[in-house]
Motif scaffolding. Structure first.
Motif, PDB file in Angstrom:
ATOM      1  N   LEU A  96      71.359 -21.095 -74.609  1.00  0.00           N
ATOM      2  CA  LEU A  96      71.225 -21.634 -73.258  1.00  0.00           C
ATOM      3  C   LEU A  96      72.497 -21.379 -72.458  1.00  0.00           C
ATOM      4  CD1 LEU A  96      69.164 -23.263 -71.537  1.00  0.00           C
ATOM      5  CD2 LEU A  96      70.459 -25.314 -72.140  1.00  0.00           C
ATOM      6  N   ILE A 138      60.946 -26.845 -84.107  1.00  0.00           N
ATOM      7  CA  ILE A 138      60.587 -27.109 -82.722  1.00  0.00           C
ATOM      8  C   ILE A 138      59.283 -27.913 -82.688  1.00  0.00           C
ATOM      9  CG2 ILE A 138      59.501 -24.835 -82.509  1.00  0.00           C
ATOM     10  CD1 ILE A 138      61.511 -26.159 -79.675  1.00  0.00           C
ATOM     11  N   GLU A 143      67.630 -32.290 -81.413  1.00  0.00           N
ATOM     12  CA  GLU A 143      68.267 -31.523 -80.338  1.00  0.00           C
ATOM     13  C   GLU A 143      67.297 -31.537 -79.160  1.00  0.00           C
ATOM     14  OE1 GLU A 143      71.415 -30.018 -80.944  1.00  0.00           O
ATOM     15  OE2 GLU A 143      71.398 -29.618 -78.793  1.00  0.00           O
ATOM     16  N   PHE A 196      65.559 -28.873 -69.007  1.00  0.00           N
ATOM     17  CA  PHE A 196      65.776 -27.811 -68.041  1.00  0.00           C
ATOM     18  C   PHE A 196      65.843 -28.349 -66.608  1.00  0.00           C
ATOM     19  CE2 PHE A 196      63.920 -25.728 -71.691  1.00  0.00           C
ATOM     20  CZ  PHE A 196      64.730 -24.611 -71.820  1.00  0.00           C
ATOM     21  N   VAL A 197      66.792 -27.833 -65.828  1.00  0.00           N
ATOM     22  CA  VAL A 197      66.815 -28.102 -64.389  1.00  0.00           C
ATOM     23  C   VAL A 197      66.430 -26.811 -63.668  1.00  0.00           C
ATOM     24  CG1 VAL A 197      68.529 -29.938 -64.611  1.00  0.00           C
ATOM     25  CG2 VAL A 197      69.299 -27.611 -64.106  1.00  0.00           C
ATOM     26  N   SER A 210      69.831 -22.827 -67.503  1.00  0.00           N
ATOM     27  CA  SER A 210      69.564 -24.097 -66.841  1.00  0.00           C
ATOM     28  C   SER A 210      70.814 -24.569 -66.119  1.00  0.00           C
ATOM     29  CB  SER A 210      69.133 -25.129 -67.895  1.00  0.00           C
ATOM     30  OG  SER A 210      68.885 -26.374 -67.291  1.00  0.00           O
ATOM     31  N   GLY A 211      70.735 -24.678 -64.783  1.00  0.00           N
ATOM     32  CA  GLY A 211      71.852 -25.210 -64.008  1.00  0.00           C
ATOM     33  C   GLY A 211      72.824 -24.140 -63.545  1.00  0.00           C
ATOM     34  N   TYR A 268      73.908 -26.748 -67.137  1.00  0.00           N
ATOM     35  CA  TYR A 268      72.881 -27.639 -67.677  1.00  0.00           C
ATOM     36  C   TYR A 268      72.555 -28.825 -66.758  1.00  0.00           C
ATOM     37  CZ  TYR A 268      74.458 -25.276 -71.977  1.00  0.00           C
ATOM     38  OH  TYR A 268      74.848 -24.349 -72.903  1.00  0.00           O
ATOM     39  N   VAL A 290      66.834 -30.187 -75.239  1.00  0.00           N
ATOM     40  CA  VAL A 290      67.286 -29.400 -74.083  1.00  0.00           C
ATOM     41  C   VAL A 290      66.399 -29.783 -72.920  1.00  0.00           C
ATOM     42  CG1 VAL A 290      67.332 -27.082 -73.091  1.00  0.00           C
ATOM     43  CG2 VAL A 290      68.192 -27.450 -75.401  1.00  0.00           C
ATOM     44  N   LEU A 346      67.334 -20.467 -79.891  1.00  0.00           N
ATOM     45  CA  LEU A 346      67.484 -20.708 -78.450  1.00  0.00           C
ATOM     46  C   LEU A 346      68.952 -20.730 -78.017  1.00  0.00           C
ATOM     47  CD1 LEU A 346      66.268 -21.438 -75.656  1.00  0.00           C
ATOM     48  CD2 LEU A 346      66.481 -23.839 -76.314  1.00  0.00           C
ATOM     49  N   SER A 387      68.020 -18.405 -72.499  1.00  0.00           N
ATOM     50  CA  SER A 387      67.480 -19.154 -71.380  1.00  0.00           C
ATOM     51  C   SER A 387      68.616 -19.625 -70.478  1.00  0.00           C
ATOM     52  CB  SER A 387      66.700 -20.337 -71.963  1.00  0.00           C
ATOM     53  OG  SER A 387      66.123 -21.099 -70.943  1.00  0.00           O
ATOM     54  N   LYS A 425      60.108 -23.055 -67.240  1.00  0.00           N
ATOM     55  CA  LYS A 425      61.137 -22.713 -68.226  1.00  0.00           C
ATOM     56  C   LYS A 425      60.811 -23.366 -69.570  1.00  0.00           C
ATOM     57  CE  LYS A 425      65.159 -22.335 -65.120  1.00  0.00           C
ATOM     58  NZ  LYS A 425      65.840 -21.155 -65.658  1.00  0.00           N
ATOM     59  N   ALA A 426      60.533 -24.692 -69.508  1.00  0.00           N
ATOM     60  CA  ALA A 426      60.240 -25.439 -70.734  1.00  0.00           C
ATOM     61  C   ALA A 426      58.978 -24.893 -71.404  1.00  0.00           C
ATOM     62  CB  ALA A 426      60.088 -26.924 -70.418  1.00  0.00           C
ATOM     63  N   VAL A 478      59.813 -21.429 -73.079  1.00  0.00           N
ATOM     64  CA  VAL A 478      60.701 -21.600 -74.240  1.00  0.00           C
ATOM     65  C   VAL A 478      59.932 -22.243 -75.398  1.00  0.00           C
ATOM     66  CG1 VAL A 478      62.703 -22.901 -75.075  1.00  0.00           C
ATOM     67  CG2 VAL A 478      62.857 -21.622 -72.926  1.00  0.00           C
ATOM     68  N   ASN A 479      59.193 -23.318 -75.117  1.00  0.00           N
ATOM     69  CA  ASN A 479      58.428 -23.993 -76.170  1.00  0.00           C
ATOM     70  C   ASN A 479      57.373 -23.076 -76.778  1.00  0.00           C
ATOM     71  OD1 ASN A 479      59.233 -26.853 -76.594  1.00  0.00           O
ATOM     72  ND2 ASN A 479      58.937 -26.971 -74.397  1.00  0.00           N
ATOM     73  N   ASP A 525      57.759 -32.859 -69.618  1.00  0.00           N
ATOM     74  CA  ASP A 525      57.278 -31.494 -69.357  1.00  0.00           C
ATOM     75  C   ASP A 525      58.434 -30.526 -69.068  1.00  0.00           C
ATOM     76  OD1 ASP A 525      57.955 -32.675 -66.927  1.00  0.00           O
ATOM     77  OD2 ASP A 525      56.430 -31.572 -65.803  1.00  0.00           O
ATOM     78  N   LYS A 526      59.672 -31.019 -69.126  1.00  0.00           N
ATOM     79  CA  LYS A 526      60.817 -30.143 -68.823  1.00  0.00           C
ATOM     80  C   LYS A 526      61.797 -30.058 -69.983  1.00  0.00           C
ATOM     81  CE  LYS A 526      60.256 -31.049 -63.958  1.00  0.00           C
ATOM     82  NZ  LYS A 526      60.427 -32.135 -63.008  1.00  0.00           N
ATOM     83  N   VAL A 527      61.351 -30.440 -71.169  1.00  0.00           N
ATOM     84  CA  VAL A 527      62.261 -30.434 -72.318  1.00  0.00           C
ATOM     85  C   VAL A 527      61.753 -29.522 -73.431  1.00  0.00           C
ATOM     86  CG1 VAL A 527      63.133 -32.775 -71.930  1.00  0.00           C
ATOM     87  CG2 VAL A 527      61.107 -32.424 -73.368  1.00  0.00           C
ATOM     88  N   GLU A 539      63.855 -30.140 -80.719  1.00  0.00           N
ATOM     89  CA  GLU A 539      63.922 -29.635 -82.085  1.00  0.00           C
ATOM     90  C   GLU A 539      64.242 -30.823 -82.997  1.00  0.00           C
ATOM     91  OE1 GLU A 539      65.987 -25.645 -83.830  1.00  0.00           O
ATOM     92  OE2 GLU A 539      67.343 -27.316 -83.471  1.00  0.00           O
ATOM     93  N   LYS A 579      71.695 -23.568 -78.781  1.00  0.00           N
ATOM     94  CA  LYS A 579      71.186 -24.938 -78.794  1.00  0.00           C
ATOM     95  C   LYS A 579      70.267 -25.199 -79.980  1.00  0.00           C
ATOM     96  CE  LYS A 579      72.729 -27.136 -75.146  1.00  0.00           C
ATOM     97  NZ  LYS A 579      73.539 -28.360 -75.337  1.00  0.00           N
ATOM     98  N   MET A 580      69.473 -24.203 -80.322  1.00  0.00           N
ATOM     99  CA  MET A 580      68.536 -24.343 -81.440  1.00  0.00           C
ATOM    100  C   MET A 580      68.582 -23.048 -82.229  1.00  0.00           C
ATOM    101  SD  MET A 580      65.371 -26.173 -79.473  1.00  0.00           S
ATOM    102  CE  MET A 580      65.655 -27.685 -78.549  1.00  0.00           C
ATOM    103  N   LYS A 581      67.849 -23.013 -83.358  1.00  0.00           N
ATOM    104  CA  LYS A 581      67.884 -21.839 -84.226  1.00  0.00           C
ATOM    105  C   LYS A 581      67.684 -20.550 -83.438  1.00  0.00           C
ATOM    106  CE  LYS A 581      65.510 -19.996 -88.220  1.00  0.00           C
ATOM    107  NZ  LYS A 581      64.135 -19.609 -87.915  1.00  0.00           N
ATOM    108  N   LEU A 630      59.122 -20.364 -78.919  1.00  0.00           N
ATOM    109  CA  LEU A 630      59.796 -20.904 -80.115  1.00  0.00           C
ATOM    110  C   LEU A 630      58.767 -21.328 -81.162  1.00  0.00           C
ATOM    111  CD1 LEU A 630      62.740 -23.091 -78.691  1.00  0.00           C
ATOM    112  CD2 LEU A 630      62.901 -20.849 -79.796  1.00  0.00           C
TER     113      LEU A 630
END
Lengths: 266, 64
Positions: A226, B38, B56, B60-61, A204-205, A230, B58, A224, A202, A184-185, A188-189, B28-30, B33, A220-222, A192
């Motif tokens: 969510l 970013i 900011e 992820f789980v 999460s949870g 969470y 985020v 993104l 996206s 996921k990360a 998304v990264n 590795d899970k974030v 920003e 959450k971001m420009k 973005l």
């Protein structure tokens, strides 16, 4: 003399009300401007009317018009021209794609590398007959049975840092519906950073059976959005189950719909 | 600095990498920003956070 659209075609009538112009019968449903009507109502110029006969499969050209009867006309026009990519076709992605097909999003791009397994059936939109099939193919088949008037593109591939940009560069709305938190990360990264025009929805949870009301949508971001609570990971003792996964999928699909209509507020 | 919309006291200059570690965020899970931009994971070690920063994070789980 009102001039209206009946089942998608322009007709003129000398009658002033819906049921005097198109008499109500036991086996018909009348839909006026996207809304099912039971009491007679005055007709206005350019009203959109659908008279649907229950239990009868209409010809293909009329079917599309009838399916869109329940869509708000201006909204449907925008959605028909829209395109969305869904990354991951598990509990989130399969249910999101079905929602988007039902509301008539014109082009869908579905990406997953996996096949349908028995352990998927507790929450993902697949059937026993799909076991062993690629998820892309099994989902495409269902979407075609729900709405054959949209274009569905698929790709069997594991999404990576190397291929993500190329896969999704033609899409301004990408739905992240993967399972693994590092994946996921990564997605998304990568998007973005490399695709500054692309909005990502996206999640999460969404495991377990905590209250539905803890699942939310936030910007959450420009670029993104969510959805989820969470905090609740899928882990031993807190598995993924259809109700909460579908609540989260509903959040994602609705945020996608809002963005397609130009609404950026979650 | 401002972290996820709230004021967060930053006792000393710290890199993004060390800050994530101190808050138990697996890097590795974030997604991070910093002031609207970013930040790639490869730069976490090179960027130091300041009082005036808006961050900011985020995290992820699993599950989907």
């Amino acid at each position: 003399m009102p001039s209206v659209f009946l089942n998608g075609k322009r007709v003129n009538t000398s009658e002033k009300t819906l049921f005097s112009a198109f008499p109500k019968k036991e086996n018909t449903i009348a839909i006026l401007n996207g809304f099912q009507i039971s009491e007679d109502i005055e007709l206005n110029n350019d009203d959109s009317i659908y008279i649907i006969q229950k239990g009868i499969l209409p010809p293909r050209d009329e079917l599309e018009a009838m399916m869109s009867a329940r869509h708000t006309p201006a909204v449907h026009k925008i959605l028909k021209k829209s395109k969305v990519a869904v990354a991951g076709l598990g509990g989130l992605g399969s249910n999101i794609a079905i929602s988007l097909a039902r509301i008539g999003v014109g082009k869908l791009f579905l990406v997953d590398f996996d096949i349908v397994e028995p352990s998927n059936l507790n929450r993902q939109s697949y059937y026993i007959k799909h076991l062993g099939m690629f998820k892309t193919e099994a989902l495409k088949e269902q979407l075609n049975d729900i709405n054959p008037f949209i274009e569905v593109k698929t790709k069997n591939i594991k999404i990576s840092e190397e291929n993500a940009v190329n896969l999704f560069k033609d899409y301004e709305i990408v739905c992240e519906a993967l399972d693994n938190p590092a994946s996921k990360a990564m997605l998304v990264n990568t998007l973005l950073i490399n695709l500054p025009k692309t909005k990502i929805i996206s999640a999460s949870g969404m495991a377990g059976f905590e209250s539905s009301n803890t699942i939310k949508t936030e910007k959450k971001m420009k670029n993104l959005y969510l959805c989820g609570d969470y905090t609740t990971p899928a882990e031993p003792g807190s598995g993924l189950m259809a109700p909460r996964v579908m609540v989260c999928a509903g959040h994602q699909a609705n945020m996608i719909l809002r963005l397609l209509l130009g609404i950026e507020k979650p | 600095m401002k972290l996820n919309g709230k004021q967060f006291p930053l006792p000393e200059a710290v890199t993004i990498s060390d800050f994530l570690k101190s808050q138990n965020y697996p890097d590795d899970k974030v997604a991070v920003e910093l002031n609207g931009e970013i930040i790639s994971r490869t730069k976490f070690k090179n960027i130091t956070l300041k009082d005036s920063d808006e961050v900011e994070i985020v995290c992820f789980v699993g599950g989907g």
